[in-house]
Design an enzyme around this catalytic site. Structure first.
Site, short mmCIF file in Angstrom:
data_model
loop_
_atom_site.label_atom_id
_atom_site.label_comp_id
_atom_site.label_asym_id
_atom_site.label_seq_id
_atom_site.Cartn_x
_atom_site.Cartn_y
_atom_site.Cartn_z
N GLY A 21 41.88 46.79 51.03
CA GLY A 21 40.56 46.18 50.90
C GLY A 21 40.19 45.20 52.01
N ILE A 22 39.59 44.09 51.58
CA ILE A 22 39.07 43.10 52.53
C ILE A 22 40.21 42.47 53.34
CG2 ILE A 22 37.90 40.85 52.68
CD1 ILE A 22 36.19 41.73 50.25
N ASP B 21 53.49 36.53 45.41
CA ASP B 21 52.51 36.31 44.33
C ASP B 21 51.81 34.99 44.64
OD1 ASP B 21 51.08 35.61 42.06
OD2 ASP B 21 52.59 36.38 40.67
N TYR C 267 35.63 34.87 36.48
CA TYR C 267 35.50 35.17 37.92
C TYR C 267 34.42 34.27 38.54
CZ TYR C 267 35.22 38.11 42.14
OH TYR C 267 35.25 38.58 43.43
N LYS D 41 35.25 31.48 41.53
CA LYS D 41 34.71 31.59 42.88
C LYS D 41 33.83 30.39 43.24
CE LYS D 41 36.74 35.41 44.10
NZ LYS D 41 37.77 35.41 45.15
N ILE E 279 31.55 44.94 47.96
CA ILE E 279 32.23 45.58 49.10
C ILE E 279 33.06 46.77 48.59
CG2 ILE E 279 33.81 45.20 51.05
CD1 ILE E 279 31.31 43.35 51.14
N THR F 218 35.91 48.61 48.01
CA THR F 218 37.37 48.43 48.04
C THR F 218 37.96 48.92 46.71
OG1 THR F 218 37.34 46.25 46.99
CG2 THR F 218 37.14 46.27 49.39
P1 NAD Z 1 41.38 44.61 46.26
O1 NAD Z 1 41.72 44.67 44.80
O2 NAD Z 1 40.98 45.85 46.95
O3 NAD Z 1 42.57 43.90 47.03
C1 NAD Z 1 43.10 42.69 46.56
C2 NAD Z 1 44.55 42.60 46.97
O4 NAD Z 1 45.07 41.40 46.38
C3 NAD Z 1 45.41 43.78 46.45
O5 NAD Z 1 46.18 44.31 47.49
C4 NAD Z 1 46.27 43.14 45.37
O6 NAD Z 1 47.54 43.73 45.23
C5 NAD Z 1 46.36 41.70 45.85
N1 NAD Z 1 46.70 40.77 44.79
C6 NAD Z 1 46.22 40.75 43.52
N2 NAD Z 1 46.84 39.77 42.82
C7 NAD Z 1 47.72 39.17 43.68
C8 NAD Z 1 48.65 38.11 43.55
N3 NAD Z 1 48.82 37.47 42.40
N4 NAD Z 1 49.37 37.75 44.63
C9 NAD Z 1 49.21 38.41 45.81
N5 NAD Z 1 48.38 39.44 45.98
C10 NAD Z 1 47.63 39.81 44.92
O7 NAD Z 1 40.23 43.49 46.37
P2 NAD Z 1 39.14 43.25 47.51
O8 NAD Z 1 37.88 43.89 47.05
O9 NAD Z 1 39.68 43.54 48.85
O10 NAD Z 1 38.91 41.68 47.30
C11 NAD Z 1 39.55 40.73 48.11
C12 NAD Z 1 38.93 39.37 47.84
O11 NAD Z 1 37.52 39.42 48.09
C13 NAD Z 1 39.09 38.89 46.40
O12 NAD Z 1 39.32 37.50 46.39
C14 NAD Z 1 37.75 39.21 45.77
O13 NAD Z 1 37.45 38.36 44.69
C15 NAD Z 1 36.81 38.98 46.95
N6 NAD Z 1 35.55 39.72 46.82
C16 NAD Z 1 35.51 41.07 46.69
C17 NAD Z 1 34.30 41.71 46.56
C18 NAD Z 1 34.16 43.21 46.41
O14 NAD Z 1 33.08 43.69 46.06
N7 NAD Z 1 35.19 44.00 46.69
C19 NAD Z 1 33.12 40.96 46.54
C20 NAD Z 1 33.19 39.59 46.67
C21 NAD Z 1 34.42 38.97 46.80
#
Ligand code: NAD
Length: 255
Positions: free
Chosen positions: A19-20, A62, A154, A158, A189, A191
């Protein structure tokens, strides 16, 4: 080839397996940085580091556990003798309204989304102030200022990330550390997190269509859209920018 904007810099990116986080690590490396990605997903993180090449190392981590942070910062110290960039990306979206969310899910959301940023900032500042400065980026969300009834935990986590970022930035600025601290508020996004949210509801396709419609720009975002902002905030061009929250959302927030 154009000049690399993060040449010689070293970074930690949490949640880097996918993801991001993965998108940011990929872009940082392309801009000349060395990156430690950390993630709770050992298999995914190992594979991601292999794909990202020699300038990337993976550590299982973690982010909600204080003890798990120590080896990550120790590795940065060993490999880089310090740290230039800390990006707190790891997070979860656990759904529930005020009436149906249980306290365990509330606490888990706060630990993974918020306590992680507190611990990441605390450890990064220790390393960065020794080496004369750095950049910390915390991943928040448009959910910090756009409430959704089924995202009570959530939303709160945030919004707290954005405000904590400002408090940390103020402390670092007044202390003269040369450490800039900012947050990013992405829109929706594409992901794995989005896939999980879609799979948790009855009519996933309708939810996806509604997400697209929320973005006046006509599309949802890609990790590369967020990575571009992270590169800017991590680069020397952003040296006058601290304590700000940057919305990257295709106009969702003003819609
Ligand atoms: P994702 O689920 O694709 O990836 C998140 C990653 O975090 C995963 O690889 C997961 O294994 C890891 N993770 C989860 N819990 C964990 C822990 N306790 N310790 C270590 N790693 C851990 O998510 P994403 O969409 O890439 O989101 C990344 C960030 O961006 C998050 O903080 C999310 O809230 C934020 N975000 C995402 C979106 C979206 O639409 N995707 C929008 C706004 C904000």
């Amino acid at each position: 080839m154009s000049e690399q904007r993060l040449s010689g810099k070293c970074a930690i990116v949490t949640g880097g397996a996918t993801g991001i986080g993965y998108g940011i690590a990929q872009r940082f490396i392309a801009e000349g940085a060395q990156v430690i990605i950390s993630d709770i997903d050992e298999q995914g993180g190992t594979k991601a580091a292999q794909q990202l090449g020699d300038n990337c190392r993976f550590m299982r981590h973690d982010v909600s556990l204080p003890a798990d942070w120590e080896p990550v910062f120790a590795l940065a110290n060993e490999l880089f003798s310090g740290l230039d960039i800390m990006v707190n990306v790891a997070g979860v979206t656990l759904m529930g309204t005020i009436e149906d969310l249980d306290v365990e899910t509330w606490d888990k959301t706060m630990a993974i989304n918020l306590r992680s940023c507190f611990l990441g900032c605390q450890g990064a500042i220790k390393l960065m102030k020794r080496s004369g400065g750095g950049s910390i980026i915390n991943m928040a969300s448009v959910s910090a200022f756009k409430p959704q009834a089924e995202l009570v935990a959530y939303n709160a986590s945030k919004a707290a990330v954005d405000m904590m970022t400002k408090s940390v930035a103020l402390h670092c600025a007044r202390s003269g550390y040369g450490i800039n601290v900012n947050s990013i508020n992405p829109g929706v996004i594409q992901t794995d997190m989005l896939k999980k949210v879609i799979s948790q509801v009855e009519d996933g396709e309708a939810l996806m269509d509604s997400y697209k419609a929320m973005h006046p720009i006509g599309r949802i975002g890609e990790p590369a859209d967020i990575a571009a902002m992270a590169v800017y905030l991590a680069s020397s061009e952003a040296s006058f920018i601290t304590g700000s929250a940057f919305t990257v959302d295709g106009a969702l927030g003003i819609n």
